[in-house]
Write a protein that holds these residues in place. Structure first.
Motif, PDB file in Angstrom:
ATOM      1  N   PRO A   1      21.404  37.048  -9.266  1.00  0.00           N
ATOM      2  CA  PRO A   1      20.048  36.943 -10.171  1.00  0.00           C
ATOM      3  C   PRO A   1      19.137  36.992  -8.944  1.00  0.00           C
ATOM      4  O   PRO A   1      17.988  37.284  -9.423  1.00  0.00           O
ATOM      5  CB  PRO A   1      20.460  36.160 -10.363  1.00  0.00           C
ATOM      6  CG  PRO A   1      21.988  35.640 -10.218  1.00  0.00           C
ATOM      7  CD  PRO A   1      22.648  36.605  -9.303  1.00  0.00           C
ATOM      8  N   GLY A   2      18.654  36.862  -7.622  1.00  0.00           N
ATOM      9  CA  GLY A   2      17.829  37.095  -7.071  1.00  0.00           C
ATOM     10  C   GLY A   2      17.172  38.490  -6.638  1.00  0.00           C
ATOM     11  O   GLY A   2      16.298  38.945  -7.114  1.00  0.00           O
TER      12      GLY A   2
ATOM     13  N   ALA B   1      19.442  31.045 -15.622  1.00  0.00           N
ATOM     14  CA  ALA B   1      20.388  29.656 -14.785  1.00  0.00           C
ATOM     15  C   ALA B   1      20.199  29.209 -13.437  1.00  0.00           C
ATOM     16  O   ALA B   1      20.119  28.403 -12.721  1.00  0.00           O
ATOM     17  CB  ALA B   1      22.103  29.210 -15.418  1.00  0.00           C
ATOM     18  N   THR B   2      20.357  30.082 -12.508  1.00  0.00           N
ATOM     19  CA  THR B   2      20.197  30.027 -11.334  1.00  0.00           C
ATOM     20  C   THR B   2      19.009  29.603 -11.095  1.00  0.00           C
ATOM     21  O   THR B   2      18.522  28.851  -9.827  1.00  0.00           O
ATOM     22  CB  THR B   2      20.618  31.362 -10.232  1.00  0.00           C
ATOM     23  OG1 THR B   2      22.196  31.890 -10.887  1.00  0.00           O
ATOM     24  CG2 THR B   2      20.615  31.585  -9.210  1.00  0.00           C
ATOM     25  N   GLY B   3      17.519  30.522 -11.665  1.00  0.00           N
ATOM     26  CA  GLY B   3      16.161  30.324 -11.295  1.00  0.00           C
ATOM     27  C   GLY B   3      15.917  31.202  -9.757  1.00  0.00           C
ATOM     28  O   GLY B   3      16.836  31.651  -9.534  1.00  0.00           O
ATOM     29  N   THR B   4      14.103  30.944  -9.585  1.00  0.00           N
ATOM     30  CA  THR B   4      14.098  31.308  -8.531  1.00  0.00           C
ATOM     31  C   THR B   4      14.624  31.169  -7.435  1.00  0.00           C
ATOM     32  O   THR B   4      14.816  29.977  -7.139  1.00  0.00           O
ATOM     33  CB  THR B   4      12.605  32.061  -8.720  1.00  0.00           C
ATOM     34  OG1 THR B   4      11.759  30.234  -8.635  1.00  0.00           O
ATOM     35  CG2 THR B   4      12.165  32.586  -9.747  1.00  0.00           C
ATOM     36  N   SER B   5      14.267  31.292  -6.527  1.00  0.00           N
ATOM     37  CA  SER B   5      14.389  31.457  -4.586  1.00  0.00           C
ATOM     38  C   SER B   5      13.469  30.263  -4.370  1.00  0.00           C
ATOM     39  O   SER B   5      12.525  30.618  -4.574  1.00  0.00           O
ATOM     40  CB  SER B   5      14.631  32.475  -3.825  1.00  0.00           C
ATOM     41  OG  SER B   5      14.770  32.062  -2.331  1.00  0.00           O
ATOM     42  N   PRO B   6      13.852  29.554  -3.622  1.00  0.00           N
ATOM     43  CA  PRO B   6      13.840  27.600  -3.359  1.00  0.00           C
ATOM     44  C   PRO B   6      12.973  28.637  -2.078  1.00  0.00           C
ATOM     45  O   PRO B   6      12.266  27.578  -1.449  1.00  0.00           O
ATOM     46  CB  PRO B   6      14.615  26.960  -3.392  1.00  0.00           C
ATOM     47  CG  PRO B   6      15.891  27.183  -3.595  1.00  0.00           C
ATOM     48  CD  PRO B   6      15.636  28.765  -3.772  1.00  0.00           C
TER      49      PRO B   6
END
Length: 201
Positions: free
Chosen positions: A87-88, A135-140
């Motif tokens: 995903p990233g 679902a994973t979202g962006t990198s924190p």
């Protein structure tokens, strides 16, 4: 005729992709690259319409090459085609200017369709990966935390990382600690693995 450049460090894969695309009456593979370093010069010299980029290549990786290509030839359309559907990677590819993202185990007709659609101005993204990415979202992780994790990836000590990045030992420890916390890892090595698996590194 859609003029295509195929960039992949594996000669067999590169040749197979070029041969498959070359069977189409409206697509011509006019150039091939084995590393990200060659992409911009080849794309410019061959006047390509669409560039198919692998992510993991020697020299500049596909994501760096995509950003450089997008800046140098904004009219050229980019499809990232990779084995690693992380995903990233999808988020980073789109941020770098890619118009498409497909995984190598897609059916051949899907890749051909992606080349045509991207050439016509559309965006094409592997649907399963798009759902996972949401679902994973962006990198924190911040840019500096990613930089510290990358520098620590080969097992370097805090002092080694600090020297490489011209930071103090304490600053490196703080960034590593923050990255471990944000990834939910227990160790630095686990934080690096999680960040790599999600395509943030």
């Amino acid at each position: 005729m859609i003029r295509v450049l195929v960039a992949d460090d594996q000669a067999l894969v590169r040749g197979a992709l070029a041969a498959m695309l070359g069977l189409e009456p409206d697509i011509e593979v006019v150039a091939q690259a084995a590393s990200g370093d060659e992409v911009v010069a080849l794309a410019r010299a061959s006047e390509v319409d669409v560039v198919l980029l692998d992510v993991q290549m020697p020299g500049k990786d596909g994501l760096e090459a995509a950003a450089e290509l997008h800046a140098a030839l904004p009219g050229c359309r980019i499809i990232v085609c990779t084995t690693f559907g992380r995903p990233g990677y999808l988020a980073r590819a789109m941020a770098a200017g890619a118009a498409g993202f497909v995984v190598k185990d897609s059916p051949p007709e899907q890749l051909v369709d992606a080349v045509r659609r991207v050439h016509s101005g559309l965006r094409v993204v592997d649907p399963a990966l798009a759902a996972e990415s949401l679902a994973t979202g962006t990198s924190p992780l911040t840019g500096r935390e990613l930089e510290v994790l990358r520098a620590a990836g080969d097992g370097a000590t805090v002092a080694d990382v600090a020297a490489r990045l011209h930071l103090s030992d304490g600053t490196v420890r703080n960034h590593l600690s923050a990255a471990i916390g944000k990834t939910g890892a227990r160790t630095r090595a686990e934080a690096i693995r999680i960040a790599e698996d999600r395509g943030w590194l």
